[in-house]
Structures are given as structure tokens and as C-alpha cells.
Design an enzyme around this catalytic site. Sequence first.
Site, PDB file in Angstrom:
ATOM      1  N   HIS A 180       0.514  -0.906  -0.234  1.00 21.34           N
ATOM      2  CA  HIS A 180      -0.356   0.184   0.168  1.00 21.34           C
ATOM      3  C   HIS A 180       1.411   1.208  -0.342  1.00 21.34           C
ATOM      4  O   HIS A 180       0.888   2.365  -0.821  1.00 21.34           O
ATOM      5  CB  HIS A 180      -0.918  -0.034   1.351  1.00 21.34           C
ATOM      6  CG  HIS A 180      -1.684   1.009   1.265  1.00 21.34           C
ATOM      7  ND1 HIS A 180      -3.135   1.394   1.319  1.00 21.34           N
ATOM      8  CD2 HIS A 180      -1.455   2.557   2.200  1.00 21.34           C
ATOM      9  CE1 HIS A 180      -3.495   2.999   1.388  1.00 21.34           C
ATOM     10  NE2 HIS A 180      -1.679   3.019   2.074  1.00 21.34           N
ATOM     11  N   GLU A 181       2.217   1.057   0.989  1.00 19.97           N
ATOM     12  CA  GLU A 181       3.153   2.428   1.220  1.00 19.97           C
ATOM     13  C   GLU A 181       3.814   2.534  -0.411  1.00 19.97           C
ATOM     14  O   GLU A 181       4.038   3.949  -0.429  1.00 19.97           O
ATOM     15  CB  GLU A 181       4.175   2.155   1.904  1.00 19.97           C
ATOM     16  CG  GLU A 181       3.441   2.015   3.787  1.00 19.97           C
ATOM     17  CD  GLU A 181       2.047   3.542   3.900  1.00 19.97           C
ATOM     18  OE1 GLU A 181       2.282   4.301   3.225  1.00 19.97           O
ATOM     19  OE2 GLU A 181       1.056   3.295   4.425  1.00 19.97           O
ATOM     20  N   HIS A 209       1.168   4.414  -2.578  1.00 22.92           N
ATOM     21  CA  HIS A 209       1.131   5.712  -2.611  1.00 22.92           C
ATOM     22  C   HIS A 209       2.797   6.460  -3.125  1.00 22.92           C
ATOM     23  O   HIS A 209       2.318   7.033  -4.206  1.00 22.92           O
ATOM     24  CB  HIS A 209       1.755   5.876  -1.343  1.00 22.92           C
ATOM     25  CG  HIS A 209      -0.110   6.457  -0.574  1.00 22.92           C
ATOM     26  ND1 HIS A 209      -1.229   6.653  -1.039  1.00 22.92           N
ATOM     27  CD2 HIS A 209      -0.491   5.781   0.479  1.00 22.92           C
ATOM     28  CE1 HIS A 209      -2.126   6.627  -0.286  1.00 22.92           C
ATOM     29  NE2 HIS A 209      -1.308   5.424   1.025  1.00 22.92           N
ATOM     30  N   GLU A 265      -6.377   6.521  -1.127  1.00 21.31           N
ATOM     31  CA  GLU A 265      -6.658   5.737  -0.435  1.00 21.31           C
ATOM     32  C   GLU A 265      -7.100   4.475  -1.309  1.00 21.31           C
ATOM     33  O   GLU A 265      -6.217   2.751  -0.753  1.00 21.31           O
ATOM     34  CB  GLU A 265      -7.105   5.751   1.377  1.00 21.31           C
ATOM     35  CG  GLU A 265      -6.350   6.642   1.868  1.00 21.31           C
ATOM     36  CD  GLU A 265      -4.523   6.779   2.589  1.00 21.31           C
ATOM     37  OE1 GLU A 265      -4.828   4.911   3.051  1.00 21.31           O
ATOM     38  OE2 GLU A 265      -3.617   6.996   2.042  1.00 21.31           O
TER      39      GLU A 265
END
Length: 300
Positions: free
Chosen positions: A150-151, A154, A229
Site C-alpha cells: 500500500h505504501e 502511494h 487511499e
Amino acid sequence: MAVAKRVLLFVTVNILILVTISITLSVLGVRPYLSAQGIDYRALMIFCLIWGMGGAFISLALSRVIARWSMGVQIIPPDVRDPRLAQLVQTVHGLAKAAGLPKMPQVGIYDSPEVNAFATGPTRSRALVAVSTGLLQNMDREQVEGVLGHEIAHIANGDMVTMTLLQGVINAFVMFFARVIAFAVAQLLRRGDDEGPSYMIQFLVTIVMEIILSILGALVVAAFSRWREFRADAGGARLAGRGAMISALEALRRTAGRVDPRGEALATFKISNPRRGGLRMLFATHPPLEARIARLRRAA
């Protein structure tokens, strides 16, 4: 109460930046958009874009330094001997390569009971991924990989830069409309050629309007943050696997009440933010974890 404090802090930080800039410029007498004929709107917009975007990009340029200082993040060297930390670095670098990042991000760890992680940095080549000790202690390998995916998503999506651009544009519009409204009010209340009261009224109305408009602008930033998100969850599912991403979010939901007060200023960039519904949801930078999990399951 803790949720209200995080919302207040998120909005207040940006308001303080704008108000500080406005007070400094007023004290220095920097008002190139005013003339004997009134406001030059084109000059005012250029003025606001420079200062609004400038403040946002200065914050972005210092983001890694600020994160390390405020959170106590310790950078993990690539040749670390601790097996657990070495695995963490290898996982981040593997996901970064899969995402096509031009340079491996720094990997850091910070001491906190909260189960969380965040990514920050000015560019895709100068990024930082940091995890809490609480996350490593409470998640298994698959779940940690889901969080890291997930990071990395980003970073690959350029979310830090996009958020900065959005905040900069909103800052510019806030400064622009605050000054236009303040000028109009001052002209309505102006008496003859007395410049003193007119200037003070204009200054005070500018500050008040910047506060009000910044709060409204925060709603736009928060809405975009919630959308990014969902996008990062999808990216994490592609990089680490949908099962790992869902498992990570479920683990976060079980531990969502643990909050480190040092991390409130970085709540926008973390993977989890335990805010709940009502009006507070309008200022939430993250969708509910239940909604994120449901969306990933539907996509499967």
C-alpha cells in the site's frame, strides 16, 4: 476527543501556515496587487499562487526530515544484520522494483505501540517508508507485505506530490478570495480618505476569511485523500496480493484504537486513521477500514 484533536490539528496546521504568511507579508508591506484604482486581480492571483504553492512545496521538500524528527524514525541501512529488519528492507525494495520506482526508498522504523506505517518524500526517487514497532509486533509476514505494498503504491502513484499540488492550489484560492472579500468589506466601511481604519479592517477580515475558507478547503483535501487511499489499496493488492492487502486491513481494523499522539500531524499519510462517521467523516483523510475491505473483496 482524540479524533477531534486530530481533525483540529490537521486543519489548524495549514491555517497557521497561511495566517503566518499573511501577517508577515502585511508587516513587510508586500501588497503588489493593490493600486490607486483598487485590486489588480491578475496580479493578485499570481501573488497568491506563488505564496500558496511555495509554502506547500517547502513542506513537501522537508517532508522526510520532518517525519524523521517528529516521529523519531530511525533509518535502517541496507546491510543491517538484524534478520527481522533485513527482511523488512528486502520486502520494501522488492515491492519498489515491482512498482517500477526509479530508486529504492529509504526504510525506517519508529518506536510506537500503534499499528501503522506511512510513506512520504518529495519525489518517487526520494521517498521514505516507515513502519511502527507496533506493526511489526502485531502483524504476520503476509500482512506486513500488504501494508508495505500500500505504501509503495502511494509513492508509485505520486500521491505526496499530488496532495501538495492540491493543497497549494487551495491555499492560493483561499488567499485570493480572502483578500478580495476583505478589500470589498474595507471599501464599504471606508470613510473619506482615512486609510488607517480601512487598512486594519482589511487586514482583520483577511485573517478571518482565510481561517473560514481554509476549513472549507480542508474538506476538499480530505475527500481527495480518501479517494487516493482506495487507489493505494488497489495498488497494494496488485503488488503484494489481494489476500495480503485484505488481511492487512483486517488486522488494522482490530487494532485501530491504538494511536500515537506524536503521529497526529502525519495522519494523512498513514495507512490507517481510526476516525468514524458523522460530520467528522467529512474531515477524515481515510475511508472506514470496513469500506476499504469491502471494495477489495468486490474487486476480487
